[in-house]
Structures are given as structure tokens and as C-alpha cells.
Design a protein around this motif. Structure first.
Motif, PDB file in Angstrom:
ATOM      1  N   GLU A 222     -20.955  86.371  91.722  1.00 21.00           N
ATOM      2  CA  GLU A 222     -20.916  87.717  91.354  1.00 21.00           C
ATOM      3  C   GLU A 222     -22.044  87.969  90.322  1.00 21.00           C
ATOM      4  OE1 GLU A 222     -17.371  89.945  89.758  1.00 21.00           O
ATOM      5  OE2 GLU A 222     -18.286  89.074  87.961  1.00 21.00           O
ATOM      6  N   GLY A 223     -22.923  88.870  90.750  1.00 15.07           N
ATOM      7  CA  GLY A 223     -23.950  88.801  89.814  1.00 15.07           C
ATOM      8  C   GLY A 223     -23.601  90.210  88.842  1.00 15.07           C
ATOM      9  N   LEU A 224     -24.095  89.995  87.464  1.00 12.76           N
ATOM     10  CA  LEU A 224     -23.876  90.920  86.526  1.00 12.76           C
ATOM     11  C   LEU A 224     -25.201  91.209  85.665  1.00 12.76           C
ATOM     12  CD1 LEU A 224     -20.625  91.177  84.493  1.00 12.76           C
ATOM     13  CD2 LEU A 224     -23.007  91.459  83.543  1.00 12.76           C
ATOM     14  N   PHE A 225     -25.717  92.357  85.673  1.00 14.79           N
ATOM     15  CA  PHE A 225     -26.772  92.847  84.665  1.00 14.79           C
ATOM     16  C   PHE A 225     -25.922  93.751  83.699  1.00 14.79           C
ATOM     17  CE2 PHE A 225     -29.380  91.984  88.463  1.00 14.79           C
ATOM     18  CZ  PHE A 225     -29.950  90.832  88.015  1.00 14.79           C
ATOM     19  N   LEU A 226     -26.287  93.542  82.389  1.00 15.25           N
ATOM     20  CA  LEU A 226     -25.646  94.578  81.199  1.00 15.25           C
ATOM     21  C   LEU A 226     -27.120  94.891  80.526  1.00 15.25           C
ATOM     22  CD1 LEU A 226     -23.077  95.586  80.388  1.00 15.25           C
ATOM     23  CD2 LEU A 226     -23.102  94.155  78.654  1.00 15.25           C
ATOM     24  N   PHE A 227     -27.395  96.096  80.264  1.00 21.37           N
ATOM     25  CA  PHE A 227     -28.487  96.507  79.652  1.00 21.37           C
ATOM     26  C   PHE A 227     -28.231  97.746  78.851  1.00 21.37           C
ATOM     27  CE2 PHE A 227     -28.708  98.006  83.783  1.00 21.37           C
ATOM     28  CZ  PHE A 227     -29.228  99.479  83.795  1.00 21.37           C
ATOM     29  N   ARG A 228     -28.891  97.798  77.544  1.00 25.63           N
ATOM     30  CA  ARG A 228     -28.382  98.980  76.529  1.00 25.63           C
ATOM     31  C   ARG A 228     -29.311 100.304  76.718  1.00 25.63           C
ATOM     32  NH1 ARG A 228     -25.037  98.144  73.003  1.00 25.63           N
ATOM     33  NH2 ARG A 228     -24.178  96.061  72.644  1.00 25.63           N
TER      34      ARG A 228
END
Length: 409
Positions: A222-228
Motif C-alpha cells: 500500500e503506497g501512501l502520500f500525505l501532503f499539506r
């Protein structure tokens, strides 16, 4: 006023079939309407423990779910430009050492399928349909549908997710209840091209973070990117390819495993790009309508609590209806009150998780946080070797337990 008998549930994901099971067991007549043509078998990885696992245990499903699940992955952090590896200490809180509350990881599709198979006998399912109108009166609810004839039921329950159709019709538009957490989430599944095993690997940069996590069985990642961002990024009008190119641009200068993950993302089977949001409401009931799960109190995927809240909400709503002998004027307020502490805890987890995974700070702030992590993990590893207990704050969720609604023998 006649007691409640027939209850229409909108949504066949997690909360819907769990609620249908309990309602049928308590002598009610549940009907589930689901927009999709069949049960959805895809979805992301779920980690569950505590009251979520306890709810499955009370349904008699915990053994079956565990047989198709795995242990939660071990956390690994990669820090700085040199990608220095720091292992997160694995330490189960005392409240989660009991079998019925112990943590595990499972695919969302597996959980949804088991819940559906457990509920479908004796429960009417209406697929490929959706509610178009809800009209309440003193003695019932008249419901119209896209494809089916109208029905008159005693209660309607919205278990239809973050973009709930029932909520919008009865309580108002989504923007009245949506809270943006300051981040945007990209999540997708790819083959395990890295050969990782039972691990969750993290890296963070200013205002951004990335995680790569194995599914149970280690065949997929599972790839996850979190950005503001200061406001939610609206990508609904963009194609999937345009959304992926936007992610490429945001992470273009990131190192570590990100370049390979961005390439693998192109072949992902379930790419999701969404603002990090919660649903916050003063009441989850109105008249003869109630909301359960994400439709009423979505905590955001980063909390890891969405499925737990769905299972707990279904358990409590059905039990309160049983305890009130079908009198919704007593049962629905009791359900609303009982869920508040579970929801408050879970939504608080999301605030912490998003702040941790995508730091709200620049390069020097990230460097300072990395040093704190290294020092803290070193102390935690040492404490574990000495068999010292965790601070009570780490196990706050352990204070949450399900009330036993069964009558005393």
C-alpha cells in the motif's frame, strides 16, 4: 405509536451489514439498499484492535476474520537525507493483550465480504439502487428509489459513507459538517516490487510524508502520500492520469523510495486522491433517521478508526433499539449519547496522525522532529527490554469498551 419493525439501511459496506446482522438477531426486519451492483471486494488495508476487534468477537466472526488477516506490520522510519533507518518499538498496550482485543491487519474487502456473508441470510439486499427521497411522518417513513418501487418503513439508517446520500437529504449539505484536517491523502495498491515483509516504512519531509506498507501475505504494497495545503485540493474534475501527474509534481524532489513508488503508482488498481476530512455533527439522529459509520462521524483514513467506528456504531444502535423495545424516540438519543466518547477518541487520533505524518514545518523543524524520534525510540526500546510499562496516555483507547446489552441470567 407502533414499535419499530422494518429498518431500511442505505449502504452495504462495513456498517450496513454489521447493523443488519444485529437487527435481524434482535427480531427486527432490516433491508439493505446498496448503490453498487454487488459487494465491493477492493479497498485498503485496515488495522483493527480494541473495541473494533471486540465487536467482531461478539458477532462470532473474529476467528474467521483472523484466519484471513495478519499481524500489524512493524514500523520503520527513515530519517534525513541519508535515509537512516530507525525501528519503531513494537509494544502492545496492556488492554490489547486479550485475544478478543488484540490487533490485526486485514484487507477491507475481506472484512466487508465476511460481514455480508454473515448478514445476508434472512436479510433483503437491494443492489444497484439508491434512495431519491425520504419523507418522514409520525408513524413511518416513505422512501423513494432510483430503480425500485417506493417503500414505507419504520426507520431509515444512513450507512452510506463520507458522501452520504441520506445525510444530505435529511440533515443538509456536506459542507455544513465537513472539517478539513489540512492534508490531502493519496493511497493505492501495487505489487510488492520491493520485497518488503510485514513492515510499514515511513519518511517525512517539510509538509509532506510517505508510507509504504505490506498487506497481509506480503504480495502487495500500500503506497501512501500525505501532503499539506491551506485548502482542500479539489481533484474531482481531473482524470486519474491528471491526478497522478499532480502527485508526481508534488513529490518530484523527494528521494528515498519515492521515485520507484511513483512509477509503480501508474499501474495501481485502486488509486484514491482525497482531502483529509472528518464529519462533525451535533446529532446523528433526526426523527426516524439515524446515521452510522462514516456518514455520521467519519474520522478520516489516517486515524485507522473508520471500520472500528462502523462496527461499534452498528452494535450500539441495534442494541439501543432492542433495549427500547423498538421505541425510536428513546433508542436514537441513547445511541447518539453512547457513541460520543468513541467518536471523540477516534477523531482525535486523526488530528495526531496527520500532524505526525506530514509535518507542519520546514526543513529545520523536520530535522528537530527526527532527532526527537530517534531519542524517544531509543528510550522506548530500552524500557521494553527492562519490561517497563508504557505511559497511560499511550493506552487511552484501552479505556473504551463495549457495554454488554445482554440481560443478566
Amino acid at each position: 405509536m407502533r414499535p419499530t419493525k422494518t429498518i431500511l439501511i442505505s449502504g452495504g459496506g462495513i456498517a450496513g451489514p454489521a447493523l443488519a446482522y444485529w437487527l435481524r438477531a434482535y427480531g427486527f426486519t432490516p433491508v439493505v439498499v446498496e448503490r453498487a451492483p454487488q459487494i465491493r471486494t477492493g479497498g485498503q488495508r485496515i488495522e483493527m484492535s480494541g473495541v473494533g476487534a471486540e465487536a467482531l468477537h461478539r458477532m462470532g466472526l473474529l476467528e474467521r476474520i483472523r484466519a484471513q488477516s495478519g499481524q500489524p506490520p512493524e514500523g520503520v522510519f527513515y530519517l534525513g537525507r541519508a535515509d537512516r533507518r530507525v525501528d519503531m518499538p513494537s509494544w502492545s498496550p496492556p488492554s490489547e493483550t486479550r485475544y478478543e482485543r488484540a490487533p490485526f491487519a486485514v484487507k477491507r474487502g475481506v472484512l466487508g465480504t465476511v460481514l455480508y456473508e454473515n448478514a445476508r441470510d434472512g436479510v433483503e439486499y437491494v443492489f444497484d439502487d439508491s434512495i431519491t427521497e425520504i419523507r418522514q411522518s409520525d408513524d413511518g417513513v416513505d422512501v423513494s428509489f432510483e430503480n425500485s418501487p417506493p417503500r414505507r418503513v419504520d426507520l431509515v439508517v444512513g450507512a452510506d459513507g463520507l458522501y452520504s446520500n441520506v445525510r444530505s437529504q435529511v440533515f443538509g449539505p456536506a459542507d455544513r459538517f465537513t472539517r478539513f484536517l489540512g492534508t490531502n491523502l493519496v493511497i493505492f495498491t501495487v505489487d510488492n516490487y520491493l520485497g518488503h515483509r510485514d513492515s510499514m516504512s515511513w519518511h517525512m519531509w517539510p509538509y509532506r510524508g510517505c508510507a509504504i506498507t505490506t498487506f497481509p501475505g506480503n504480495t502487495e504494497l500500500e503506497g501512501l502520500f500525505l501532503f499539506r495545503s491551506t485548502t482542500p485540493l479539489n481533484v474531482r474534475d481531473l482524470t486519474v492520469d491528471q491526478r497522478m501527474r499532480l502527485v508526481d509534481k508534488i513529490y518530484a524532489d523527494a528521494g528515498w523510495e519515492v521515485p520507484g513508488l511513483l512509477r509503480a503508482m501508474r499501474d495501481s488498481r485502486d488509486f484514491v486522491f482525497t482531502p483529509s476530512t472528518q464529519i462533525r455533527m451535533d446529532s446523528w439522529t433526526r426523527g426516524r433517521v439515524a446515521l452510522v459509520g462514516d456518514s455520521g462521524y467519519c474520522p478520516d483514513p489516517m486515524s485507522g478508526q473508520g471500520s472500528t467506528l462502523a462496527l461499534v456504531g452498528a452494535y450500539i444502535l441495534a442494541a439501543e433499539l432492542k433495549a427500547a423495545e423498538g421505541d425510536h424516540t428513546r433508542a436514537l438519543p441513547a445511541y447518539d449519547a453512547a457513541m460520543r466518547r468513541f467518536v471523540a477518541f477516534s477523531q482525535g487520533v486523526a488530528d495526531f496522525s496527520t500532524a505526525f505524518a506530514a509535518p507542519r514545518t520546514g526543513r529545520w523543524g523536520v530535522w528537530a522532529r527526527e532527532q526527537q524520534l530517534r531519542a524517544f525510540f531509543a528510550v522506548a526500546h530500552r524500557a521494553r527490554r527492562m519490561n517497563l510499562s508504557l505511559p497511560a496516555a499511550w493506552d487511552y483507547g484501552g479505556s473504551l469498551s463495549l457495554e454488554d446489552y445482554r440481560p443478566a441470567a
